[in-house]
Design a protein around this motif. Structure first.
Motif, PDB file in Angstrom:
ATOM      1  N   PRO A  86       0.828  -1.210   0.000  1.00 22.63           N
ATOM      2  CA  PRO A  86       0.000   0.000   0.000  1.00 22.63           C
ATOM      3  C   PRO A  86       0.867   1.267   0.000  1.00 22.63           C
ATOM      4  CG  PRO A  86      -0.894  -1.590   1.540  1.00 22.63           C
ATOM      5  CD  PRO A  86       0.428  -2.135   1.069  1.00 22.63           C
ATOM      6  N   GLY A  87       0.490   2.206  -0.876  1.00 19.93           N
ATOM      7  CA  GLY A  87       1.224   3.462  -1.004  1.00 19.93           C
ATOM      8  C   GLY A  87       2.320   3.441  -2.050  1.00 19.93           C
ATOM      9  N   ASP A  88       2.685   2.251  -2.550  1.00 25.19           N
ATOM     10  CA  ASP A  88       3.758   2.136  -3.550  1.00 25.19           C
ATOM     11  C   ASP A  88       3.269   2.471  -4.946  1.00 25.19           C
ATOM     12  OD1 ASP A  88       5.590   1.216  -1.674  1.00 25.19           O
ATOM     13  OD2 ASP A  88       5.471  -0.889  -2.306  1.00 25.19           O
ATOM     14  N   HIS A  89       4.166   3.036  -5.751  1.00 31.45           N
ATOM     15  CA  HIS A  89       3.984   3.081  -7.205  1.00 31.45           C
ATOM     16  C   HIS A  89       4.985   2.083  -7.764  1.00 31.45           C
ATOM     17  CE1 HIS A  89       4.733   4.224 -11.370  1.00 31.45           C
ATOM     18  NE2 HIS A  89       3.429   4.475 -11.349  1.00 31.45           N
ATOM     19  N   LEU A  97      12.879  -3.560 -11.306  1.00 30.11           N
ATOM     20  CA  LEU A  97      11.736  -3.136 -10.507  1.00 30.11           C
ATOM     21  C   LEU A  97      12.023  -1.758  -9.937  1.00 30.11           C
ATOM     22  CD1 LEU A  97       9.178  -3.443  -8.688  1.00 30.11           C
ATOM     23  CD2 LEU A  97      10.628  -4.728  -7.090  1.00 30.11           C
ATOM     24  N   TYR A  98      11.075  -0.841 -10.137  1.00 31.18           N
ATOM     25  CA  TYR A  98      11.161   0.479  -9.532  1.00 31.18           C
ATOM     26  C   TYR A  98       9.992   0.626  -8.563  1.00 31.18           C
ATOM     27  CZ  TYR A  98      14.570   1.673 -13.098  1.00 31.18           C
ATOM     28  OH  TYR A  98      15.680   1.695 -13.893  1.00 31.18           O
ATOM     29  N   VAL A  99      10.312   0.946  -7.316  1.00 29.20           N
ATOM     30  CA  VAL A  99       9.292   1.218  -6.302  1.00 29.20           C
ATOM     31  C   VAL A  99       9.419   2.690  -5.945  1.00 29.20           C
ATOM     32  CG1 VAL A  99       8.458   0.692  -3.986  1.00 29.20           C
ATOM     33  CG2 VAL A  99       9.392  -1.137  -5.415  1.00 29.20           C
ATOM     34  N   ASN A 100       8.364   3.440  -6.237  1.00 31.30           N
ATOM     35  CA  ASN A 100       8.357   4.879  -5.999  1.00 31.30           C
ATOM     36  C   ASN A 100       9.555   5.558  -6.658  1.00 31.30           C
ATOM     37  OD1 ASN A 100       6.013   4.518  -4.438  1.00 31.30           O
ATOM     38  ND2 ASN A 100       7.260   4.041  -2.649  1.00 31.30           N
ATOM     39  N   GLY A 101       9.916   5.063  -7.851  1.00 30.43           N
ATOM     40  CA  GLY A 101      10.999   5.652  -8.635  1.00 30.43           C
ATOM     41  C   GLY A 101      12.382   5.124  -8.314  1.00 30.43           C
ATOM     42  N   SER A 121      13.766 -10.214 -22.608  1.00 30.70           N
ATOM     43  CA  SER A 121      13.229  -9.574 -21.419  1.00 30.70           C
ATOM     44  C   SER A 121      12.582 -10.637 -20.549  1.00 30.70           C
ATOM     45  CB  SER A 121      12.195  -8.515 -21.812  1.00 30.70           C
ATOM     46  OG  SER A 121      11.658  -7.911 -20.673  1.00 30.70           O
ATOM     47  N   TYR A 122      12.804 -10.555 -19.240  1.00 32.54           N
ATOM     48  CA  TYR A 122      12.208 -11.516 -18.325  1.00 32.54           C
ATOM     49  C   TYR A 122      10.877 -11.012 -17.784  1.00 32.54           C
ATOM     50  CZ  TYR A 122      11.934 -15.191 -14.852  1.00 32.54           C
ATOM     51  OH  TYR A 122      11.519 -16.262 -14.117  1.00 32.54           O
ATOM     52  N   THR A 123      10.848  -9.756 -17.367  1.00 33.07           N
ATOM     53  CA  THR A 123       9.604  -9.122 -16.920  1.00 33.07           C
ATOM     54  C   THR A 123       9.306  -8.009 -17.910  1.00 33.07           C
ATOM     55  OG1 THR A 123      10.187  -9.534 -14.612  1.00 33.07           O
ATOM     56  CG2 THR A 123       8.431  -7.936 -15.023  1.00 33.07           C
ATOM     57  N   PHE A 124       8.256  -8.180 -18.687  1.00 36.22           N
ATOM     58  CA  PHE A 124       7.920  -7.153 -19.666  1.00 36.22           C
ATOM     59  C   PHE A 124       7.601  -5.848 -18.956  1.00 36.22           C
ATOM     60  CE2 PHE A 124       6.863 -11.153 -21.846  1.00 36.22           C
ATOM     61  CZ  PHE A 124       7.744 -11.027 -22.915  1.00 36.22           C
ATOM     62  N   ASP A 125       7.988  -4.755 -19.576  1.00 36.30           N
ATOM     63  CA  ASP A 125       7.767  -3.437 -18.986  1.00 36.30           C
ATOM     64  C   ASP A 125       6.283  -3.206 -18.713  1.00 36.30           C
ATOM     65  OD1 ASP A 125      10.460  -3.124 -19.428  1.00 36.30           O
ATOM     66  OD2 ASP A 125      10.261  -1.568 -20.956  1.00 36.30           O
ATOM     67  N   PHE A 126       5.975  -2.679 -17.539  1.00 37.36           N
ATOM     68  CA  PHE A 126       4.618  -2.242 -17.218  1.00 37.36           C
ATOM     69  C   PHE A 126       4.678  -1.274 -16.048  1.00 37.36           C
ATOM     70  CE2 PHE A 126       4.916  -5.710 -14.156  1.00 37.36           C
ATOM     71  CZ  PHE A 126       4.166  -5.282 -13.078  1.00 37.36           C
ATOM     72  N   ARG A 127       3.619  -0.521 -15.886  1.00 33.27           N
ATOM     73  CA  ARG A 127       3.470   0.408 -14.769  1.00 33.27           C
ATOM     74  C   ARG A 127       2.200   0.049 -14.017  1.00 33.27           C
ATOM     75  NH1 ARG A 127       2.407   5.807 -16.886  1.00 33.27           N
ATOM     76  NH2 ARG A 127       1.108   4.584 -18.249  1.00 33.27           N
ATOM     77  N   TYR A 135      -4.534   2.656 -11.128  1.00 30.86           N
ATOM     78  CA  TYR A 135      -4.109   3.280  -9.876  1.00 30.86           C
ATOM     79  C   TYR A 135      -2.801   4.046 -10.074  1.00 30.86           C
ATOM     80  CZ  TYR A 135      -7.375  -0.004  -7.724  1.00 30.86           C
ATOM     81  OH  TYR A 135      -8.487  -0.723  -7.388  1.00 30.86           O
ATOM     82  N   LYS A 136      -2.626   5.133  -9.342  1.00 32.14           N
ATOM     83  CA  LYS A 136      -1.344   5.842  -9.297  1.00 32.14           C
ATOM     84  C   LYS A 136      -0.448   5.222  -8.217  1.00 32.14           C
ATOM     85  CE  LYS A 136      -2.858  10.423 -10.913  1.00 32.14           C
ATOM     86  NZ  LYS A 136      -3.203  10.014 -12.172  1.00 32.14           N
ATOM     87  N   THR A 137      -1.053   4.838  -7.095  1.00 33.50           N
ATOM     88  CA  THR A 137      -0.355   4.099  -6.039  1.00 33.50           C
ATOM     89  C   THR A 137      -1.275   2.963  -5.590  1.00 33.50           C
ATOM     90  OG1 THR A 137      -1.216   5.481  -4.245  1.00 33.50           O
ATOM     91  CG2 THR A 137       0.922   6.128  -5.189  1.00 33.50           C
TER      92      THR A 137
END
Length: 185
Positions: A86-89, A97-101, A121-127, A135-137
């Motif tokens: 909760p609260g993460d982007h 992996l980027y968590v909150n940038g 690629s192992y994990t395809f790019d996504f947001r 969701y934003k977060t």
């Protein structure tokens, strides 16, 4: 005759107490589960028998990278890894992996990532915004879960965010097959 009757009553009482204890332990504390499918390779293998700790989230919250069991449907439980809290982007870009940038290492994937050729690629790019709900977060009382076998896993990318109240518990211990006996990172 009375002594024999008392022995039988003692045995019956002991069996009733044992049955009640077994039910309490199974319902509230620990339960067995069998890994079904390849979605958690290389960490977990199809057919691994594990113990689910139901108690851990009665007193605490999931942590990043916990391996959890959750109710995916009315009749099916899934095993996945918690990636977002909760609260993460959350964002994946170029297998990072980027968590909150901020970039976060996933050591449990390193062996697989090292075997990839340059154009794979192992994990395809996504947001996070690409997942159902836009969701934003991650909202309160939800987590984002992924299988370790990113190219063959039905996880939050398809299911959406998982409500914490659907999590059965955490699993870290394989008890069968014996050659895999022990704790999982």
């Amino acid at each position: 005759m009375t002594k024999r009757r008392n022995e039988w009553l003692d045995w019956i009482k002991a069996l009733i107490v044992a049955a009640i204890l077994a039910i309490v332990i199974r319902v509230f504390l620990f339960a067995p589960i069998v890994v079904d499918g390849p979605s958690m390779l290389p960490t977990l293998e199809n057919g691994d028998h594990m113990i689910v700790n139901k108690f851990s989230y009665l007193v605490g919250e999931p942590s990043r990278f916990d391996i959890v069991v959750f109710h995916a449907t009315e009749t099916k439980d899934y095993i996945k890894r918690v990636i977002g809290l909760p609260g993460d982007h959350i964002e994946y870009k170029d297998d990072t992996l980027y968590v909150n940038g901020d970039p976060i290492e996933e050591p449990f994937l390193q062996e697989r990532l090292d075997r990839l050729s340059e154009n794979q690629s192992y994990t395809f790019d996504f947001r996070l915004q690409d997942i159902k709900g836009n969701y934003k977060t991650i909202p309160e009382n939800h987590v984002l879960v992924l299988g370790d076998n990113r190219n063959n896993s039905t996880d939050s990318r398809m299911l959406g965010l998982i409500p914490i109240d659907r999590i059965v518990g955490e699993t870290r211990f394989i008890y069968w097959p014996m050659e895999r006996f022990g704790f999982v990172d």
